[in-house]
Design an enzyme around this catalytic site. Sequence first.
Site, PDB file in Angstrom:
ATOM      1  N   ALA A 275       0.852  -1.194   0.000  1.00  0.00           N
ATOM      2  CA  ALA A 275       0.000   0.000   0.000  1.00  0.00           C
ATOM      3  C   ALA A 275       0.883   1.237   0.000  1.00  0.00           C
ATOM      4  O   ALA A 275       2.083   1.157   0.267  1.00  0.00           O
ATOM      5  CB  ALA A 275      -0.904   0.013   1.233  1.00  0.00           C
ATOM      6  N   GLU A 309      -0.798   2.791   6.964  1.00  0.00           N
ATOM      7  CA  GLU A 309      -0.940   3.908   6.020  1.00  0.00           C
ATOM      8  C   GLU A 309      -1.586   5.116   6.693  1.00  0.00           C
ATOM      9  O   GLU A 309      -1.227   6.266   6.429  1.00  0.00           O
ATOM     10  CB  GLU A 309      -1.759   3.488   4.799  1.00  0.00           C
ATOM     11  CG  GLU A 309      -1.212   2.281   4.046  1.00  0.00           C
ATOM     12  CD  GLU A 309       0.265   2.357   3.711  1.00  0.00           C
ATOM     13  OE1 GLU A 309       0.764   3.467   3.483  1.00  0.00           O
ATOM     14  OE2 GLU A 309       0.929   1.302   3.701  1.00  0.00           O
TER      15      GLU A 309
HETATM   16 ZN   LIG Z   1       4.837   2.856   5.031  1.00  0.00          ZN
END
Ligand SMILES: [Zn+2]
Length: 854
Positions: A275, A309
């Site tokens: 991600a 994230e």
């Molecule tokens: Zn990272």
Amino acid sequence: MPGKNLSRDEAQQRASILAVDGYRVRLDVTSAPDPAAAVFRSTTTVAFRCSEPGAATFLDLLAPAVRSITLNGRTIDPATAYDGARVHVDGLAAENVLTVEADCAYSRTGEGLHRFTDPVDGETYLYTHYEPADARRVFATFEQPDLKAPFTFTVTAPAAWDVRSNAVHETVTTEGAARTWEFAPTKPISTYLTAVVAGPYHVAADHYSRELADGTTLDVPLAALCRKSLAQYFDADEILGVTKLGLDFFHEEFDYPYPFGKYDQVFVPEYNIGAMENPGCVTFKEEFVFRSKVTDAAYESRANVILHEMAHMWFGDLVTMRWWDDLWLKESFADFMGSYGLIGARTRYSSAWVTFANQRKAWAYRQDQLPTTHPITADIRDLEAAKLNFDGITYAKGASVLKQLVAYVGSKAFFEGARRYFKRHAFGNTELTDLLDVLEETSGRDLRSWAAAWLQTAGVNSLTPQLTTDAAGRITELAVVQDGDVLRPHRIAVGLYDRDPDGALVRSERIELDVTGARTVVAEAVGRPRPALVLLNDDDLTYCKIRFDPDSLETLRAGLGDIRDDLARALAWSAVWNLTRDGLMPARDYVALVLRFAGREGNIGVLQSLHLQAKTAVDLYADPAWRAEGGRRLADGALHELRAAVPGSDHQLAWARFLAQTAGGAEHLGLVRGLLAGSARIDGLDVDQELRWALWLALAAAGQAGDEELAGELAADNTASGRRQYTQCLAARPTPEAKAAAWSAVVDSDELPNALVEANIAGFSVAAHRDLTALYAAPYFKLLERVWSERTIEIAMRIVAGFFPRAQTGEPTLAEADAWLDGHPQAAPALRRLVLECRDDLARALRAQACDRA
Ligand SMILES: [Zn+2]
């Protein structure tokens, strides 16, 4: 290509004279659905100031063609100003407006603007991925993290599409078959954090709001997106549920309102990494949308990534490292927060620290013992070096060391430091000292020597207990011996374990202390009865390799699975794996431990890493003369446990997959075929699409899957995932033709997208096919430099690491690797680093084999 590999010196020089006021970027991707269209139009207008009028500078741009360049109204000829990687401009004014119009290329490697066409419905999807430096594949940019600016994107796309970027859109105008989306200006962010996502994505919308301390309300529109053909599998409620828990938690911990407006999370095809934390527009690999049953470990891993994230919105996006030397500043922190947040935010993933201790740290241990290891704060001279630094040190070791720091200064001081850091450096850039400053303020401790020991040196310490007892069996001395190139201060817990009346190994004492220097006496242990097991670094506070005294090791051999506590057991598994990798425990002994105790391993994530490690032990670390026997034992064990597992359980699925990975004999392969045909059944085991591919892979590798059968399976599952796995099955067939085709598809052409490059490499590299792939060792070393110069770095890295002849575990391969390294001192440092690492893995395998033979 000159100038493609931007250096730190060049970036520093540019930042010393420039300040960027803002970018306007116009992209026209209406051509994207046409596979014959290779490029899209990109127009960048950047306003910037220069403190040395008259000076020259350059923008970064990797584009097939530059159409026009205009600086302060003056037209510049691209033929002289653009060299393929940089747009050179001179005669700068104090205030400048520069416009660059270019044709940029749709990407098939996951770098820049990636284009994917869904085989299910023919729809086209686009998304960007830039870190560390691929924004320049999409627009002209000062490609370095410390030249932050607001970005205003305008995207023209097919009218039926959804288009997203970091900010919300302000207007949408439809003209014929095209629609233009004008986005609001972003907050000042780094170039690598900008993002555009476009396509007929499926959207699940939601909302988050929160009362802030000042009495106002924070409103954050939420959305989760995936391809339309995956919508039927998309558990957006679970994803958004974790998202809201995370937003609650980070607001409480960080005391700084989420700074980027809305929060989109997009699951995108053929993604190179897990991600990416683009502010307001996070991108994830779409394998996190589960088409078939997966174990809870996969859900935990996805939730961990969601929180990782999200933590970046503050650590990384709001406050960003000045240059890639301090990449750890954001990655170590986010990696720590992924696990910390799973517990703190009260998600259902309560064993996050078990996973961290057992799996995440394994990555760090491996990386930290390679000859290419480096301090957590690295010396990153250029972009190629930066690209390779997204590694086990920057992420896993850094996070482990932050966990140790929390034990060292306390979580209160740690988080108060973080809060000050965000407020002090919001929308700015930082270095190590900026973090140490706030932590010293809040903890009152001198952290410079701690940082020197932990952040600015490389390598892992091992801690070994030394135990003496008197005639009555009481401890007269327990000492912790520290080994390693650099000795460090460790805050650790020592666990003393004994059998309880039920025979379980449980902790009878926990002693917490500071270990410093080569030998530290555990004073509190004196006079206690000798325990069955001494477990150093119990509770996993520090980062080290745990060793055992001889009696404790005997206890583990007889009863590792009897340790009742999940974390302690995971630490013991991790420690015996390190002993195996270090050539201190024969691989067959490790395999025996797994066969004896894995069937009772309650933690599904730990069980899955045991499977992986046991297979590696047989394939690489066992005496080659015992390999076939070891493989049979693993397959027999898998079959036994598969039949014994609770019907429908995660454990049953994990054992079924392990059987597919180890099946070799007629009995195992017969069951595999029976499961596929429906003539055999395991009660509770759903042979769904992903499991079917795993079973086909077993048959293909054994030479028992016909071409028509594989084609038939693809026809039944003609999806992105199906195509990838079909490709892997073809490459996994044990014939010279199959290996030649896979090799050639990857090496002789750059037509394949990243996902199919990976599938071919994985299929080609079946360890049991070492006789077939031996032919490719010599060609491998011959093609390295060509691959490095001709392919993008992402694809080149995969080829170099993926095709290394690691299954040829013999001295001749080691000699070939050494000969290449000796003969190519001038090769790109990043290429040499990859080869050195593969070479070191091989040398380690040979040491482990020698141990197993003895
Ligand atoms: Zn990272």
